[in-house]
Design an enzyme around this catalytic site. Sequence first.
Site, mmCIF file in Angstrom:
data_model
loop_
_atom_site.group_PDB
_atom_site.id
_atom_site.type_symbol
_atom_site.label_atom_id
_atom_site.label_comp_id
_atom_site.label_asym_id
_atom_site.label_seq_id
_atom_site.Cartn_x
_atom_site.Cartn_y
_atom_site.Cartn_z
ATOM 1 N N ASP A 328 -33.105 16.596 44.199
ATOM 2 C CA ASP A 328 -32.444 17.092 45.407
ATOM 3 C C ASP A 328 -33.156 16.637 46.672
ATOM 4 O O ASP A 328 -32.535 16.123 47.612
ATOM 5 C CB ASP A 328 -32.388 18.621 45.333
ATOM 6 C CG ASP A 328 -31.666 19.264 46.499
ATOM 7 O OD1 ASP A 328 -32.051 19.020 47.655
ATOM 8 O OD2 ASP A 328 -30.727 20.045 46.270
ATOM 9 N N LEU A 355 -28.107 20.960 47.105
ATOM 10 C CA LEU A 355 -27.403 19.933 46.335
ATOM 11 C C LEU A 355 -27.543 20.237 44.842
ATOM 12 O O LEU A 355 -26.583 20.097 44.080
ATOM 13 C CB LEU A 355 -27.958 18.552 46.656
ATOM 14 C CG LEU A 355 -27.992 18.169 48.136
ATOM 15 C CD1 LEU A 355 -28.556 16.763 48.295
ATOM 16 C CD2 LEU A 355 -26.616 18.284 48.773
ATOM 17 N N ASP A 356 -28.727 20.639 44.438
ATOM 18 C CA ASP A 356 -28.953 21.026 43.040
ATOM 19 C C ASP A 356 -28.125 22.244 42.664
ATOM 20 O O ASP A 356 -27.354 22.225 41.697
ATOM 21 C CB ASP A 356 -30.434 21.337 42.819
ATOM 22 C CG ASP A 356 -31.198 20.182 42.211
ATOM 23 O OD1 ASP A 356 -30.585 19.376 41.488
ATOM 24 O OD2 ASP A 356 -32.415 20.086 42.440
ATOM 25 N N HIS A 357 -28.291 23.316 43.404
ATOM 26 C CA HIS A 357 -27.604 24.556 43.064
ATOM 27 C C HIS A 357 -26.090 24.393 43.189
ATOM 28 O O HIS A 357 -25.331 24.831 42.314
ATOM 29 C CB HIS A 357 -28.101 25.694 43.954
ATOM 30 C CG HIS A 357 -29.466 26.179 43.605
ATOM 31 N ND1 HIS A 357 -29.705 27.132 42.646
ATOM 32 C CD2 HIS A 357 -30.691 25.819 44.088
ATOM 33 C CE1 HIS A 357 -30.999 27.353 42.552
ATOM 34 N NE2 HIS A 357 -31.629 26.576 43.417
ATOM 35 N N GLY A 360 -24.765 22.400 40.391
ATOM 36 C CA GLY A 360 -24.815 23.175 39.153
ATOM 37 C C GLY A 360 -23.633 24.111 39.015
ATOM 38 O O GLY A 360 -23.008 24.196 37.941
#
Length: 480
Positions: A328, A355-357, A360
Amino acid sequence: MTSIKYAWSELGGDPARLARVSTVARKDALPARLPVRELARACVGVCALAGAELGARRAGLARVPVVRVDDGAVAASFTSERQLLVEGRAPVAFAPLSRFWRTADGWVRTHANYPHHRERLLRVLGTPEDPDAVAAALAERSATEVEDTVYAAGGLAVALRTPEEWAAHEQAAAVAARPLVERVRLDGTRARAFTPLQGAPLLPAAGLRVLDLTRVLAGPVATRTLALLGADVLRVDPPGLPELPDQHADTGFGKRSALLELTSATGRSTFEDLLASADVVVTGYRPGSLDRFGLSPEALAERRPGLVVAQVSAWGADGPWSGRRGFDSLVQVATGIAAVEGSAERPGALPAQALDHGSGYLLAAAVLRALTEQSYDGGSRLVRVALARTAAWLMTGVGTDERGGDPGAAADAGAGAWLAETGSALGRLRYALPPVSFESGPGDWARPAGPWGADAAAWIDQPRQHAQGDQGDQPADVNS
């Protein structure tokens, strides 16, 4: 609800379902120059709606349960790795060598949390593990030279780019050509027949088996969410590639963790046994890197018809950077986000690894929608997201969801309202509660995180779903 409407459309959802979503707007949540709060709310909102839709389908409900998205819960969850306490101890989010550095012509960001990435970075620079020595070495090189040489050595470093510089990059063009959520039907397997759901809470993924081949945040967030919704999630890692303990504690809720060496005959045989009764396989490795093990989406679906394959990557499946490692923080630097949140002279960062969360939750939503679609139309499915594509959505403005938000909840309620504590084999854990919420749905995970690799590589004994399109009675259709 512009952003939720867009994300739901990208997932192939029925727009009439959006009437079942309400939001609680908290203007102090996830403050940033870019619309991070709106993106986070949208990703969680469509995930909750996809879960409610599947739950209604399986339970034979006349209407999809009402979904409620609260910015406070979303913000706590998007910073879950910072909310975590293990026996009162706060984890270290980034290692000393994972940071921004001045170069001869700008800035570069490195990622050296994992020992093997740190060793490769230091080998390229020819320095000891000393921040001052690293700073001196980087100050003598151009940012793009560092990016290229560290990548060539298997390490992680990305040069700071402005949005305009990223837009001119070939990888940006490849990312922009893809939808926010890629959805592909792989074959003509018959419609999936689910075992009907009964009782409370409503667990849309109950009885489903999920093979979790992911690392870091985005993939584990997706599988953590599927575990919340009732799936038996088994994370499988190679024994020679340990996970960071605190990171695993944060993303391991609801799941089990096993070690399996796919290069050995025994490990491969065990994996094939797991695959034979899996419903979903989620991968978070670089595109194509698992193909040599026969784990491409097409190969998996051929061996297990009716499978849903979900993939998340940093840079996307196409383009010159598709095979690159990424995180991220690095995607923020490459795509111009760090320049917008700070400046070209002093880069900044988003208030969360959004961006990660966000990716996901989008991936979990895509899996849930694929399962719903299978109950009507069958077919093995591939769903795919990329951090860089989520970043492109954020950079275009996302949209606003303020219309319809609760005007009485404008102030930040504080993260404490969205935290809980539990005992575990890792010790006492403080953690962020799940933000995915719908009427009669679960409010917490059924089990805390456990030690990495401590579980058997086997499924929990439970009734099975008809993953290969076996015929059976279908629940009544669901109206919005």
